[in-house]
Design a protein around this motif. Structure first.
Motif, short mmCIF file in Angstrom:
data_model
loop_
_atom_site.label_atom_id
_atom_site.label_comp_id
_atom_site.label_asym_id
_atom_site.label_seq_id
_atom_site.Cartn_x
_atom_site.Cartn_y
_atom_site.Cartn_z
N UNK A 160 0.81 -1.21 0.00
CA UNK A 160 0.00 0.00 0.00
C UNK A 160 0.85 1.26 0.00
N UNK A 161 2.15 1.13 -0.23
CA UNK A 161 3.03 2.30 -0.24
C UNK A 161 3.40 2.70 -1.66
N UNK A 162 3.99 3.89 -1.78
CA UNK A 162 4.34 4.41 -3.10
C UNK A 162 5.33 3.55 -3.85
N UNK A 163 6.16 2.80 -3.13
CA UNK A 163 7.15 1.93 -3.76
C UNK A 163 6.48 0.84 -4.60
N UNK A 164 5.19 0.54 -4.31
CA UNK A 164 4.51 -0.58 -4.96
C UNK A 164 3.45 -0.14 -5.96
N UNK A 165 3.48 1.12 -6.40
CA UNK A 165 2.49 1.54 -7.40
C UNK A 165 2.80 0.88 -8.74
#
Length: 501
Positions: free
Chosen positions: A164-169
């Motif tokens: 759910x973090x930006x690293x996983x978009x």
């Protein structure tokens, strides 16, 4: 209905409730342009290529999306995945992806694209700030075009949190190369332009998978570092929202003005006096403990934040699950601080330099307050103001510093203490072992035990000067509706924001 079926149904229901207004509330109005001000201009617009929180604040949830998202209460909800199931042993995640989703450039999103993104993120050479979030994936299977099965090497208690973090978009395979300056995502808004030094503009994406959102036609993020200029722009009507009021005394004054409203909710941010644990004399734990006793954290909150904020004793926000209150670990005690310094070989104290980022007024003010406190125990700090770009290069990357002051805003980020090459340069096998056990904890009780132990270790070692949990402190025109009061994630999510006529 099976257990898995009930779980998916609840996820689906919760995702619908996320967008439903409370009973008797005025229904959202469509249209309009929202102008949001934030102090830091992002160094790029790709959250998978840089750890700067300023990137996520602009593009995460607005332009880019991941499989999972976070709501304003900190709950994990379906994003590009309708829902997911977890095997009994905690090692297999089955994600059911939304159908019909397309990137802003027309590319389709499916299981193959998701697989490509996760494999790319796990490869350190591709530049993701946190490849360790993905390196635990042992295998990725695609039993269908919109079904993704992830098999982990071991249980990872934070796996969904990291998804759910930006690293996983998710980025498009054909358009990802331009992400730093021309972001292409699946979110409710598409990128329009970036005027360097001034603003990023985005507009409603008419092909968004949720036909009811967004409400706004356009969103503009303006970058104004000076707190007085931010407030002046708000009063003049040039902006609608200050995403974070850098000068808390301004929040106190604006609260009294009926034209505006102020939110002082919780965040995941920890404001700390970052310490280079390999730079003398701070490579001596006794010296770091002495400094901990020399700092009155509540006074820092009162003097720097005008009472907004919560003192902390470790690198963990009270708004995050498994928080352990360790503020009594090193009570304010200047005499104890002097005794520890003498025991460490510094009976007359010492001189050091604290480098403060110019862009954040709270950092400069906190540095000045703490310099006064440390002077009382014969630690003479020279204050050096550093421009943001230099801070990133010299301090964060090159580690050319003794002390600095900054807020760490990523949720669940205590894992940075397991990385000896991180800019703190803290090297503890004891911590790494505890963190590994926390990540592999099979139930809530063991998660609480081991994440609590992690907090204790960095507190006992006084790795940094743990000061306070930052408040959200957003201020906006009274007619801005749907803005989050609490921020359990870094993003300034404008998906469901609307303007009251």
């Amino acid at each position: 209905m099976s257990t898995a079926g009930r779980f998916l149904f609840l996820l689906f229901l919760s995702s619908l409730l996320l967008w439903m207004p409370p009973a008797n509330a005025q229904p959202p109005v469509r249209g309009g342009t929202l102008t949001v001000c934030q102090p830091a201009e992002p160094p790029g617009l790709d959250p998978t290529g840089n750890t700067a929180a300023a990137i996520d604040r602009v593009v995460y949830a607005n332009i880019y999306e991941g499989l999972v998202k976070v709501d304003s209460r900190g709950h994990f909800l379906p994003g590009l995945a309708n829902g997911w199931e977890v095997s009994a042993d905690g090692r297999i995640y089955t994600f059911h992806l939304r159908k019909g989703v397309r990137f802003h450039n027309g590319e389709a999103f499916d299981a193959q694209v998701a697989k490509w993104n996760l494999e790319r993120a796990a490869e350190p050479k591709n530049g993701n700030p946190h490849p360790e979030y993905f390196e635990g994936i042992e295998a990725i299977e695609m039993p269908g075009s919109h079904t993704l099965v992830l098999r982990l090497k071991a249980v990872d208690a934070l796996f969904i949190a990291h998804m759910a973090e930006g690293d996983a978009v998710m980025l498009p395979p054909k358009g990802y190369g331009e992400a730093k300056s021309n972001p292409i995502g699946t979110g409710p808004f598409r990128f329009v332009k970036w005027v360097r030094g001034d603003r990023v503009e985005m507009a409603r994406y008419d092909g968004y998978w949720n036909p009811f959102l967004p409400y706004l036609d356009r969103v503009i993020f303006r970058f104004v570092s000076d707190p007085a200029a931010q407030v002046a722009a708000l009063k003049a009507g040039d902006i609608d929202v200050i995403g974070y009021v850098a000068a808390p005394e301004s929040a106190m004054l604006l609260e009294k003005d009926k034209r505006f409203k102020v939110y002082a909710g919780t965040t995941t941010g920890e404001v700390i006096m970052s310490t280079n644990n390999r730079a003398a004399p701070f490579d001596n734990r006794m010296v770091r403990r002495a400094m901990a006793h020399a700092i009155d954290r509540q006074a820092v909150v009162d003097l720097v934040m005008f009472g907004y904020g919560t003192p902390i004793g470790s690198h963990w926000s009270p708004s995050t699950p498994y928080y352990k209150d360790l503020t009594d670990q090193f009570p304010y005690d200047p005499d104890k601080a002097k005794a520890l310094l003498a025991e460490a070989g510094y009976p007359k104290g010492f001189k050091a330099t604290i480098k403060l980022p110019a862009i954040y007024s709270y950092s400069k003010r906190a540095g000045e307050v703490i310099a006064d406190m440390l002077a009382k125990v014969n630690i003479d700090l020279t204050i050096e103001i550093v421009e943001w770009g230099q801070w990133i290069d010299r301090i964060f990357k090159e580690k050319e510093y003794q002390l600095t002051m900054i807020g760490h805003v990523e949720a669940w980020d205590i894992g940075i203490y397991a990385k000896p090459d991180y800019y703190f340069q803290y090297d503890s096998q004891v911590f790494r072992d505890a963190y590994a056990k926390a990540l592999q904890a099979p139930n809530e009780a063991l998660k609480a035990e081991w994440f609590g132990r992690c907090q204790e270790i960095v507190a006992e070692d006084a790795v940094n000067g743990f000061l306070f949990s930052a408040p959200s402190l957003a201020v906006m025109k009274a007619g801005v509706m749907g803005w989050w009061e609490n921020y359990p994630t870094v993003a300034l999510d404008c998906t469901a924001v609307w303007l009251q006529p």
